[in-house]
Design a protein around this motif. Structure first.
Motif, PDB file in Angstrom:
ATOM      1  N   GLU A  29      95.739 -18.907  91.120  1.00 35.86           N
ATOM      2  CA  GLU A  29      97.121 -19.355  90.946  1.00 35.86           C
ATOM      3  C   GLU A  29      97.254 -20.778  91.485  1.00 35.86           C
ATOM      4  O   GLU A  29      97.996 -21.579  90.963  1.00 35.86           O
ATOM      5  CB  GLU A  29      98.092 -18.420  91.671  1.00 35.86           C
ATOM      6  CG  GLU A  29      98.155 -17.034  91.076  1.00 35.86           C
ATOM      7  CD  GLU A  29      98.764 -17.007  89.692  1.00 35.86           C
ATOM      8  OE1 GLU A  29      99.667 -17.815  89.411  1.00 35.86           O
ATOM      9  OE2 GLU A  29      98.321 -16.179  88.873  1.00 35.86           O
ATOM     10  N   CYS A  75      89.800 -12.325  87.148  1.00 36.62           N
ATOM     11  CA  CYS A  75      90.579 -12.954  88.196  1.00 36.62           C
ATOM     12  C   CYS A  75      90.988 -14.345  87.738  1.00 36.62           C
ATOM     13  O   CYS A  75      90.429 -14.879  86.782  1.00 36.62           O
ATOM     14  CB  CYS A  75      89.808 -13.027  89.507  1.00 36.62           C
ATOM     15  SG  CYS A  75      88.351 -14.089  89.441  1.00 36.62           S
ATOM     16  N   ARG A  92      95.251 -11.501  95.813  1.00 38.65           N
ATOM     17  CA  ARG A  92      96.337 -10.579  95.489  1.00 38.65           C
ATOM     18  C   ARG A  92      95.973  -9.756  94.258  1.00 38.65           C
ATOM     19  O   ARG A  92      95.501 -10.297  93.262  1.00 38.65           O
ATOM     20  CB  ARG A  92      97.616 -11.371  95.231  1.00 38.65           C
ATOM     21  CG  ARG A  92      98.830 -10.515  94.936  1.00 38.65           C
ATOM     22  CD  ARG A  92     100.075 -11.349  94.794  1.00 38.65           C
ATOM     23  NE  ARG A  92      99.952 -12.226  93.631  1.00 38.65           N
ATOM     24  CZ  ARG A  92     100.645 -13.343  93.454  1.00 38.65           C
ATOM     25  NH1 ARG A  92     101.487 -13.748  94.357  1.00 38.65           N
ATOM     26  NH2 ARG A  92     100.477 -14.071  92.368  1.00 38.65           N
ATOM     27  N   SER A  93      96.190  -8.441  94.346  1.00 38.78           N
ATOM     28  CA  SER A  93      96.099  -7.569  93.178  1.00 38.78           C
ATOM     29  C   SER A  93      97.526  -7.147  92.848  1.00 38.78           C
ATOM     30  O   SER A  93      98.478  -7.610  93.477  1.00 38.78           O
ATOM     31  CB  SER A  93      95.215  -6.351  93.457  1.00 38.78           C
ATOM     32  OG  SER A  93      95.874  -5.414  94.291  1.00 38.78           O
ATOM     33  N   LEU A  94      97.693  -6.256  91.892  1.00 40.47           N
ATOM     34  CA  LEU A  94      99.036  -5.789  91.555  1.00 40.47           C
ATOM     35  C   LEU A  94      99.691  -5.022  92.687  1.00 40.47           C
ATOM     36  O   LEU A  94     100.914  -4.980  92.785  1.00 40.47           O
ATOM     37  CB  LEU A  94      98.991  -4.893  90.308  1.00 40.47           C
ATOM     38  CG  LEU A  94      98.683  -5.594  89.000  1.00 40.47           C
ATOM     39  CD1 LEU A  94      98.547  -4.583  87.871  1.00 40.47           C
ATOM     40  CD2 LEU A  94      99.763  -6.611  88.662  1.00 40.47           C
ATOM     41  N   VAL A 143      97.581  -7.263  99.035  1.00 43.71           N
ATOM     42  CA  VAL A 143      97.332  -8.667  99.358  1.00 43.71           C
ATOM     43  C   VAL A 143      96.383  -8.743 100.548  1.00 43.71           C
ATOM     44  O   VAL A 143      96.577  -8.043 101.543  1.00 43.71           O
ATOM     45  CB  VAL A 143      98.642  -9.409  99.722  1.00 43.71           C
ATOM     46  CG1 VAL A 143      98.353 -10.852 100.093  1.00 43.71           C
ATOM     47  CG2 VAL A 143      99.651  -9.341  98.604  1.00 43.71           C
ATOM     48  N   LEU A 166      95.365 -19.170  96.493  1.00 40.94           N
ATOM     49  CA  LEU A 166      95.732 -17.846  96.017  1.00 40.94           C
ATOM     50  C   LEU A 166      94.908 -17.453  94.794  1.00 40.94           C
ATOM     51  O   LEU A 166      94.949 -18.127  93.767  1.00 40.94           O
ATOM     52  CB  LEU A 166      97.227 -17.783  95.665  1.00 40.94           C
ATOM     53  CG  LEU A 166      97.720 -16.466  95.076  1.00 40.94           C
ATOM     54  CD1 LEU A 166      97.537 -15.310  96.061  1.00 40.94           C
ATOM     55  CD2 LEU A 166      99.177 -16.591  94.689  1.00 40.94           C
ATOM     56  N   GLU A 208      94.355 -14.412  92.137  1.00 41.59           N
ATOM     57  CA  GLU A 208      94.925 -13.198  91.550  1.00 41.59           C
ATOM     58  C   GLU A 208      93.770 -12.389  90.978  1.00 41.59           C
ATOM     59  O   GLU A 208      93.076 -12.846  90.072  1.00 41.59           O
ATOM     60  CB  GLU A 208      95.911 -13.578  90.443  1.00 41.59           C
ATOM     61  CG  GLU A 208      96.625 -12.419  89.820  1.00 41.59           C
ATOM     62  CD  GLU A 208      97.740 -11.868  90.689  1.00 41.59           C
ATOM     63  OE1 GLU A 208      97.925 -10.641  90.678  1.00 41.59           O
ATOM     64  OE2 GLU A 208      98.416 -12.653  91.380  1.00 41.59           O
ATOM     65  N   GLN A 209      93.552 -11.180  91.526  1.00 40.48           N
ATOM     66  CA  GLN A 209      92.470 -10.319  91.053  1.00 40.48           C
ATOM     67  C   GLN A 209      93.060  -9.212  90.204  1.00 40.48           C
ATOM     68  O   GLN A 209      93.898  -8.441  90.652  1.00 40.48           O
ATOM     69  CB  GLN A 209      91.685  -9.741  92.222  1.00 40.48           C
ATOM     70  CG  GLN A 209      90.477  -8.960  91.770  1.00 40.48           C
ATOM     71  CD  GLN A 209      89.586  -8.545  92.916  1.00 40.48           C
ATOM     72  OE1 GLN A 209      89.722  -9.024  94.029  1.00 40.48           O
ATOM     73  NE2 GLN A 209      88.652  -7.656  92.648  1.00 40.48           N
ATOM     74  N   ILE A 210      92.608  -9.122  88.960  1.00 35.54           N
ATOM     75  CA  ILE A 210      93.162  -8.188  88.002  1.00 35.54           C
ATOM     76  C   ILE A 210      92.333  -6.907  87.926  1.00 35.54           C
ATOM     77  O   ILE A 210      92.879  -5.809  87.889  1.00 35.54           O
ATOM     78  CB  ILE A 210      93.284  -8.869  86.625  1.00 35.54           C
ATOM     79  CG1 ILE A 210      94.250 -10.055  86.766  1.00 35.54           C
ATOM     80  CG2 ILE A 210      93.776  -7.918  85.543  1.00 35.54           C
ATOM     81  CD1 ILE A 210      93.902 -11.247  85.960  1.00 35.54           C
ATOM     82  N   ILE A 267     101.620  -4.671  98.405  1.00 32.91           N
ATOM     83  CA  ILE A 267     102.238  -5.835  97.779  1.00 32.91           C
ATOM     84  C   ILE A 267     103.645  -6.117  98.324  1.00 32.91           C
ATOM     85  O   ILE A 267     104.078  -7.257  98.367  1.00 32.91           O
ATOM     86  CB  ILE A 267     102.236  -5.710  96.228  1.00 32.91           C
ATOM     87  CG1 ILE A 267     102.462  -7.065  95.565  1.00 32.91           C
ATOM     88  CG2 ILE A 267     103.241  -4.686  95.762  1.00 32.91           C
ATOM     89  CD1 ILE A 267     101.326  -8.025  95.703  1.00 32.91           C
TER      90      ILE A 267
END
Length: 125
Positions: free
Chosen positions: A22, A19, A50-52, A55, A26, A28-30, A87
């Motif tokens: 941003e 992760c 947020r993932s790909l 949210v 925010l 960003e979790q991968i 998303i």
């Protein structure tokens, strides 16, 4: 690994998870699992994970997000509630305490389902 975010709360990242922040509102979790404990925020303030494909919008709660290799994102709420969207924000589900919802690639969030506290793995403890 535990990350304390000033004026926000704590994010605990499980082993083999990825992760990045941003900004201070925010995450960003991968991949993998993250346990978030976010303090109560003012009405005009929100923290997002947020993932790909999904949210989470949070104003103060405790929850787990899990992102699998194909992007499937699972939200489990331990306390409070979280607005959970795909998303593209075509649909949003409010997931409450002791509930779980899932977004699969190209899909929408499932209706929240009730879960028992003992169904929540406590890997962060």
């Amino acid at each position: 690994r535990s990350i304390v975010v000033p004026n926000l709360g704590e994010v605990i990242v499980s082993p083999n998870s990825e992760c990045k922040f941003e900004n201070d509102k925010l995450l960003e979790q991968i991949l993998g699992e993250i346990h978030e404990k976010i303090r109560k925020l003012p009405p005009d303030d929100v923290f997002k994970v947020r993932s790909l494909i999904a949210v989470d919008a949070v104003r103060g709660t405790q929850f787990i997000t899990k992102v699998e290799k194909d992007g499937t994102t699972t939200l489990t709420v331990i306390d409070g509630e979280v607005a959970f969207s795909d998303i593209k924000k075509k649909a949003t589900m409010v997931v409450r305490k002791n509930q779980r919802s899932v977004v699969k690639p190209g899909g929408l969030p499932t209706e929240p389902v009730a879960i028992e506290q003992n169904q929540i793995p406590k890997w962060w403890k």
